[in-house]
Scaffold this active site. Structure first.
Site, PDB file in Angstrom:
ATOM      1  N   HIS A  17      65.725  28.464  39.385  1.00  0.00           N
ATOM      2  CA  HIS A  17      66.194  27.706  38.221  1.00  0.00           C
ATOM      3  C   HIS A  17      65.210  26.567  37.902  1.00  0.00           C
ATOM      4  O   HIS A  17      64.871  26.332  36.747  1.00  0.00           O
ATOM      5  CB  HIS A  17      67.557  27.055  38.502  1.00  0.00           C
ATOM      6  CG  HIS A  17      68.698  28.011  38.721  1.00  0.00           C
ATOM      7  ND1 HIS A  17      69.474  28.000  39.851  1.00  0.00           N
ATOM      8  CD2 HIS A  17      69.199  28.992  37.944  1.00  0.00           C
ATOM      9  CE1 HIS A  17      70.416  28.923  39.763  1.00  0.00           C
ATOM     10  NE2 HIS A  17      70.270  29.551  38.613  1.00  0.00           N
ATOM     11  N   LYS A  41      84.528  33.438  39.633  1.00  0.00           N
ATOM     12  CA  LYS A  41      84.846  33.426  41.056  1.00  0.00           C
ATOM     13  C   LYS A  41      85.018  31.982  41.527  1.00  0.00           C
ATOM     14  O   LYS A  41      84.608  31.053  40.860  1.00  0.00           O
ATOM     15  CB  LYS A  41      83.713  34.080  41.846  1.00  0.00           C
ATOM     16  CG  LYS A  41      83.720  35.584  41.739  1.00  0.00           C
ATOM     17  CD  LYS A  41      82.592  36.187  42.524  1.00  0.00           C
ATOM     18  CE  LYS A  41      81.266  35.782  41.941  1.00  0.00           C
ATOM     19  NZ  LYS A  41      80.103  36.100  42.705  1.00  0.00           N
ATOM     20  N   ARG A  90      65.030  37.959  35.446  1.00  0.00           N
ATOM     21  CA  ARG A  90      64.380  38.462  36.655  1.00  0.00           C
ATOM     22  C   ARG A  90      64.145  39.959  36.489  1.00  0.00           C
ATOM     23  O   ARG A  90      63.211  40.376  35.837  1.00  0.00           O
ATOM     24  CB  ARG A  90      65.240  38.183  37.896  1.00  0.00           C
ATOM     25  CG  ARG A  90      65.180  36.771  38.388  1.00  0.00           C
ATOM     26  CD  ARG A  90      66.377  36.391  39.190  1.00  0.00           C
ATOM     27  NE  ARG A  90      67.577  36.420  38.370  1.00  0.00           N
ATOM     28  CZ  ARG A  90      68.778  36.046  38.750  1.00  0.00           C
ATOM     29  NH1 ARG A  90      68.958  35.646  39.973  1.00  0.00           N
ATOM     30  NH2 ARG A  90      69.797  36.080  37.927  1.00  0.00           N
ATOM     31  N   SER A 128      71.451  32.554  43.180  1.00  0.00           N
ATOM     32  CA  SER A 128      72.422  31.671  43.837  1.00  0.00           C
ATOM     33  C   SER A 128      73.298  32.472  44.792  1.00  0.00           C
ATOM     34  O   SER A 128      73.685  31.977  45.845  1.00  0.00           O
ATOM     35  CB  SER A 128      73.307  30.983  42.792  1.00  0.00           C
ATOM     36  OG  SER A 128      72.540  30.177  41.960  1.00  0.00           O
TER      37      SER A 128
HETATM   38  P1  ADP Z   1      75.055  32.491  35.321  1.00  0.00           P
HETATM   39  O1  ADP Z   1      76.248  32.351  36.211  1.00  0.00           O
HETATM   40  O2  ADP Z   1      75.277  32.163  33.890  1.00  0.00           O
HETATM   41  O3  ADP Z   1      74.269  33.774  35.492  1.00  0.00           O
HETATM   42  P2  ADP Z   1      73.104  31.144  36.980  1.00  0.00           P
HETATM   43  O4  ADP Z   1      73.243  29.723  37.411  1.00  0.00           O
HETATM   44  O5  ADP Z   1      73.219  32.176  38.039  1.00  0.00           O
HETATM   45  O6  ADP Z   1      74.130  31.306  35.799  1.00  0.00           O
HETATM   46  O7  ADP Z   1      71.719  31.330  36.227  1.00  0.00           O
HETATM   47  C1  ADP Z   1      71.405  30.652  35.042  1.00  0.00           C
HETATM   48  C2  ADP Z   1      70.221  31.339  34.380  1.00  0.00           C
HETATM   49  O8  ADP Z   1      69.080  31.245  35.234  1.00  0.00           O
HETATM   50  C3  ADP Z   1      70.410  32.827  34.095  1.00  0.00           C
HETATM   51  O9  ADP Z   1      69.788  33.132  32.866  1.00  0.00           O
HETATM   52  C4  ADP Z   1      69.696  33.493  35.245  1.00  0.00           C
HETATM   53  O10 ADP Z   1      69.220  34.777  34.890  1.00  0.00           O
HETATM   54  C5  ADP Z   1      68.547  32.528  35.461  1.00  0.00           C
HETATM   55  N1  ADP Z   1      68.017  32.610  36.825  1.00  0.00           N
HETATM   56  C6  ADP Z   1      68.698  32.513  37.983  1.00  0.00           C
HETATM   57  N2  ADP Z   1      67.872  32.655  39.049  1.00  0.00           N
HETATM   58  C7  ADP Z   1      66.629  32.837  38.535  1.00  0.00           C
HETATM   59  C8  ADP Z   1      65.328  33.082  39.100  1.00  0.00           C
HETATM   60  N3  ADP Z   1      65.150  33.178  40.425  1.00  0.00           N
HETATM   61  N4  ADP Z   1      64.274  33.250  38.263  1.00  0.00           N
HETATM   62  C9  ADP Z   1      64.472  33.180  36.927  1.00  0.00           C
HETATM   63  N5  ADP Z   1      65.647  32.978  36.325  1.00  0.00           N
HETATM   64  C10 ADP Z   1      66.718  32.806  37.103  1.00  0.00           C
END
Ligand code: ADP
Length: 159
Positions: A17, A41, A90, A128
């Site tokens: 992120h 969740k 990703r 995450s």
């Molecule tokens: P959500 O629950 O909306 O998917 P996240 O907090 O998991 O939210 O992720 C927010 C954004 O960051 C999403 O667009 C996700 O694809 C992106 N993201 C998460 N991890 C990575 C990573 N390692 N590299 C690039 N983008 C990421």
């Protein structure tokens, strides 16, 4: 001023992120990191903890602000006069979900556009949920998250 919003659960925030945020900072004057208050969740970290960790990380960064919200992202964004949503991609598997989300958001407000940053190869496999798994198995997470996340885990484990 070019403003954008980066929404997510950030349960917890990872270096993946943070990489997206650092790169987006070169394209936008200001970025609001917006945390979904209620995710489907049960989150591992409370909304306050998730928020505080990110605030601490970007404490001295005038280009970043951190907020949380409930309800529709497009409404929250428009209320702050922001019409650009940042998301990260990703694998191809992210695409379908993000495509659907971007089209839904645009159908709710046609001023809203989504922009996508491709993951850095280093973080292509980082999510995450992987970090949450590692925490569950008491494995080290220092390669994947800022120190504040580790400190919070330690605090939660020690009651
Ligand atoms: P959500 O629950 O909306 O998917 P996240 O907090 O998991 O939210 O992720 C927010 C954004 O960051 C999403 O667009 C996700 O694809 C992106 N993201 C998460 N991890 C990575 C990573 N390692 N590299 C690039 N983008 C990421």
């Amino acid at each position: 001023m070019k403003k954008a919003i980066y929404p997510g659960s950030f349960d917890p925030i990872t270096f993946g992120h943070i990489d997206i945020i650092q790169r987006a900072k070169k394209q936008f004057d200001h970025i609001t990191i917006a945390l979904f208050k209620n995710i489907d969740k049960d989150p591992l970290f409370s909304i306050q903890d998730r928020c505080n960790i990110i605030k601490e990380y970007f404490m001295n960064d005038q280009q970043i602000s951190v907020e949380y919200f409930d309800g529709l992202l497009v409404e929250f964004a428009a209320k702050h006069d922001i019409y650009t949503i940042i998301r990260g991609l990703r694998a191809v598997s992210d695409f379908e979900y993000e495509f659907q989300l971007a089209l839904t958001n645009r159908s709710l407000n046609e001023r809203i556009d989504s922009v996508f940053f491709m993951t850095d190869l280093k973080y292509a496999f980082l999510s995450s949920s992987t970090v949450r798994q590692l925490i569950k198995f008491k494995s080290s997470i220092s390669a994947f998250v800022p120190a504040a996340v580790e400190n919070k885990v330690r605090e939660l484990l020690n009651g």
